[in-house]
Motif scaffolding. Structure first.
Motif, PDB file in Angstrom:
ATOM      1  N   ASN A  70       0.831  -1.204   0.000  1.00 54.70           N
ATOM      2  CA  ASN A  70       0.000   0.000   0.000  1.00 54.70           C
ATOM      3  C   ASN A  70       0.864   1.252   0.000  1.00 54.70           C
ATOM      4  OD1 ASN A  70      -2.303  -1.536   0.029  1.00 54.70           O
ATOM      5  ND2 ASN A  70      -2.585  -1.403   2.230  1.00 54.70           N
ATOM      6  N   HIS A  71       1.938   1.190   0.749  1.00 53.30           N
ATOM      7  CA  HIS A  71       2.849   2.325   0.814  1.00 53.30           C
ATOM      8  C   HIS A  71       3.500   2.568  -0.555  1.00 53.30           C
ATOM      9  CE1 HIS A  71       5.772   5.101   2.444  1.00 53.30           C
ATOM     10  NE2 HIS A  71       6.742   4.368   1.935  1.00 53.30           N
ATOM     11  N   LEU A  72       3.871   1.498  -1.244  1.00 57.87           N
ATOM     12  CA  LEU A  72       4.469   1.651  -2.570  1.00 57.87           C
ATOM     13  C   LEU A  72       3.463   2.227  -3.559  1.00 57.87           C
ATOM     14  CD1 LEU A  72       6.576  -1.619  -2.885  1.00 57.87           C
ATOM     15  CD2 LEU A  72       7.408   0.710  -2.533  1.00 57.87           C
ATOM     16  N   ALA A  73       2.224   1.799  -3.484  1.00 58.42           N
ATOM     17  CA  ALA A  73       1.199   2.360  -4.369  1.00 58.42           C
ATOM     18  C   ALA A  73       1.021   3.852  -4.093  1.00 58.42           C
ATOM     19  CB  ALA A  73      -0.124   1.624  -4.180  1.00 58.42           C
ATOM     20  N   ALA A  74       1.034   4.226  -2.818  1.00 60.67           N
ATOM     21  CA  ALA A  74       0.913   5.645  -2.467  1.00 60.67           C
ATOM     22  C   ALA A  74       2.099   6.434  -3.001  1.00 60.67           C
ATOM     23  CB  ALA A  74       0.792   5.806  -0.954  1.00 60.67           C
ATOM     24  N   ASP A  75       3.284   5.828  -2.981  1.00 64.52           N
ATOM     25  CA  ASP A  75       4.473   6.509  -3.508  1.00 64.52           C
ATOM     26  C   ASP A  75       4.403   6.664  -5.023  1.00 64.52           C
ATOM     27  OD1 ASP A  75       5.598   6.783  -1.039  1.00 64.52           O
ATOM     28  OD2 ASP A  75       6.977   5.092  -1.236  1.00 64.52           O
ATOM     29  N   ARG A 106       1.509   9.818 -17.590  1.00 66.37           N
ATOM     30  CA  ARG A 106       1.251  10.951 -16.697  1.00 66.37           C
ATOM     31  C   ARG A 106      -0.249  11.090 -16.428  1.00 66.37           C
ATOM     32  NH1 ARG A 106       0.313  15.651 -14.975  1.00 66.37           N
ATOM     33  NH2 ARG A 106       1.831  16.966 -13.978  1.00 66.37           N
ATOM     34  N   GLU A 107      -1.079  10.925 -17.450  1.00 64.37           N
ATOM     35  CA  GLU A 107      -2.529  11.004 -17.256  1.00 64.37           C
ATOM     36  C   GLU A 107      -3.021   9.918 -16.301  1.00 64.37           C
ATOM     37  OE1 GLU A 107      -4.550  10.905 -21.005  1.00 64.37           O
ATOM     38  OE2 GLU A 107      -3.565  12.725 -21.731  1.00 64.37           O
ATOM     39  N   TYR A 108      -2.479   8.708 -16.466  1.00 65.62           N
ATOM     40  CA  TYR A 108      -2.856   7.594 -15.585  1.00 65.62           C
ATOM     41  C   TYR A 108      -2.471   7.891 -14.141  1.00 65.62           C
ATOM     42  CZ  TYR A 108      -2.683   3.021 -13.369  1.00 65.62           C
ATOM     43  OH  TYR A 108      -2.854   1.985 -12.505  1.00 65.62           O
ATOM     44  N   VAL A 109      -1.230   8.321 -13.932  1.00 66.67           N
ATOM     45  CA  VAL A 109      -0.761   8.613 -12.577  1.00 66.67           C
ATOM     46  C   VAL A 109      -1.561   9.777 -11.981  1.00 66.67           C
ATOM     47  CG1 VAL A 109       1.220   9.382 -11.202  1.00 66.67           C
ATOM     48  CG2 VAL A 109       1.527   7.623 -12.941  1.00 66.67           C
ATOM     49  N   PHE A 115      -7.517   9.651  -6.786  1.00 64.51           N
ATOM     50  CA  PHE A 115      -8.126   8.643  -5.925  1.00 64.51           C
ATOM     51  C   PHE A 115      -7.345   8.500  -4.621  1.00 64.51           C
ATOM     52  CE2 PHE A 115     -10.279   7.335  -9.795  1.00 64.51           C
ATOM     53  CZ  PHE A 115     -11.522   6.951  -9.323  1.00 64.51           C
ATOM     54  N   MET A 116      -6.022   8.415  -4.722  1.00 66.75           N
ATOM     55  CA  MET A 116      -5.190   8.237  -3.529  1.00 66.75           C
ATOM     56  C   MET A 116      -5.364   9.414  -2.566  1.00 66.75           C
ATOM     57  SD  MET A 116      -3.692   5.295  -3.820  1.00 66.75           S
ATOM     58  CE  MET A 116      -2.333   5.327  -2.674  1.00 66.75           C
ATOM     59  N   LYS A 117      -5.319  10.620  -3.075  1.00 67.00           N
ATOM     60  CA  LYS A 117      -5.460  11.805  -2.218  1.00 67.00           C
ATOM     61  C   LYS A 117      -6.838  11.856  -1.556  1.00 67.00           C
ATOM     62  CE  LYS A 117      -2.435  15.230  -4.358  1.00 67.00           C
ATOM     63  NZ  LYS A 117      -2.440  16.497  -5.104  1.00 67.00           N
ATOM     64  N   THR A 118      -7.872  11.548  -2.321  1.00 66.59           N
ATOM     65  CA  THR A 118      -9.225  11.635  -1.779  1.00 66.59           C
ATOM     66  C   THR A 118      -9.441  10.611  -0.681  1.00 66.59           C
ATOM     67  OG1 THR A 118     -10.037  12.436  -3.904  1.00 66.59           O
ATOM     68  CG2 THR A 118     -11.676  11.568  -2.368  1.00 66.59           C
ATOM     69  N   PHE A 119      -9.019   9.365  -0.912  1.00 64.06           N
ATOM     70  CA  PHE A 119      -9.272   8.326   0.072  1.00 64.06           C
ATOM     71  C   PHE A 119      -8.315   8.400   1.264  1.00 64.06           C
ATOM     72  CE2 PHE A 119     -11.150   6.329  -3.795  1.00 64.06           C
ATOM     73  CZ  PHE A 119     -12.461   6.492  -3.382  1.00 64.06           C
ATOM     74  N   ALA A 120      -7.198   9.085   1.106  1.00 69.26           N
ATOM     75  CA  ALA A 120      -6.273   9.273   2.228  1.00 69.26           C
ATOM     76  C   ALA A 120      -6.696  10.458   3.095  1.00 69.26           C
ATOM     77  CB  ALA A 120      -4.857   9.476   1.709  1.00 69.26           C
ATOM     78  N   ASN A 121      -7.536  11.325   2.553  1.00 76.87           N
ATOM     79  CA  ASN A 121      -7.988  12.503   3.277  1.00 76.87           C
ATOM     80  C   ASN A 121      -8.976  12.081   4.360  1.00 76.87           C
ATOM     81  OD1 ASN A 121      -9.018  14.963   4.119  1.00 76.87           O
ATOM     82  ND2 ASN A 121      -9.151  15.797   2.062  1.00 76.87           N
ATOM     83  N   THR A 122      -8.706  12.465   5.594  1.00 76.35           N
ATOM     84  CA  THR A 122      -9.575  12.072   6.705  1.00 76.35           C
ATOM     85  C   THR A 122     -10.759  13.013   6.903  1.00 76.35           C
ATOM     86  OG1 THR A 122      -8.164  13.270   8.260  1.00 76.35           O
ATOM     87  CG2 THR A 122      -7.705  10.919   7.940  1.00 76.35           C
ATOM     88  N   LYS A 123     -10.772  14.127   6.180  1.00 79.18           N
ATOM     89  CA  LYS A 123     -11.889  15.069   6.276  1.00 79.18           C
ATOM     90  C   LYS A 123     -13.113  14.450   5.588  1.00 79.18           C
ATOM     91  CE  LYS A 123     -13.295  19.683   4.901  1.00 79.18           C
ATOM     92  NZ  LYS A 123     -12.965  20.835   4.060  1.00 79.18           N
TER      93      LYS A 123
END
Length: 149
Positions: A70-75, A106-109, A115-123
């Motif tokens: 999971n950490h590698l995917a986030a990176d 670049r478009e894929y990333v 998605f990563m930013k939204t689901f990592a956001n605790t707000k």
């Protein structure tokens, strides 16, 4: 509840659904200690049978190895990776060859990064007007429209 307990409960549910009288007779015999019929009735409305579900306990009980992935995917789907791709693309522009070879990557990333930013956001998302939902919709649309050239 362990996976073994869930499987046992599934077998009890299947037996109870096929023959309520047969289940009652087996329970009354005392041969096995079986869950109450009330519990089985509640469980039929509460969840899908475990046998049809591919989600396992390991999906929720993370080990160091699964946390690492999971950490590698986030990176990989991060702002830093986008910057690295931009720098590499700029380098390629000054070399011979395809100056736009990283565009789809670049478009894929970028879409995955949303998605990563939204689901990592605790707000919490409290309204449908939240800008994160618009960003997610745009990213989802990119994935739906994506096709290999």
């Amino acid at each position: 509840m362990s996976l073994r307990s869930l499987r046992f409960l599934d077998v009890c549910l299947q037996l109870w659904q096929r023959s309520k009288q047969g289940y009652a007779d087996l329970k009354d015999s005392g041969f096995l200690q079986l869950p109450s019929e009330r519990l089985l009735h509640d469980k039929t409305n509460a969840r899908a049978p475990v046998t049809s579900c591919k989600i396992k306990d390991s999906h929720f009980q993370l080990t160091p190895a699964t946390r690492m992935r999971n950490h590698l995917a986030a990176d990989i789907f991060s702002d830093d990776m986008l910057e690295l791709l931009d720098n590499y693309q700029e380098f390629k522009r000054h070399q011979k060859g395809d100056a736009d070879s990283m565009r789809l990557t670049r478009e894929y990333v970028t879409a995955a990064n949303i998605f990563m930013k939204t689901f990592a956001n605790t707000k919490p998302i409290r309204t449908m007007d939240d800008p994160r939902l618009v960003q997610l919709d745009g990213a989802l649309q990119w994935f739906l429209d994506f096709h290999v050239v």
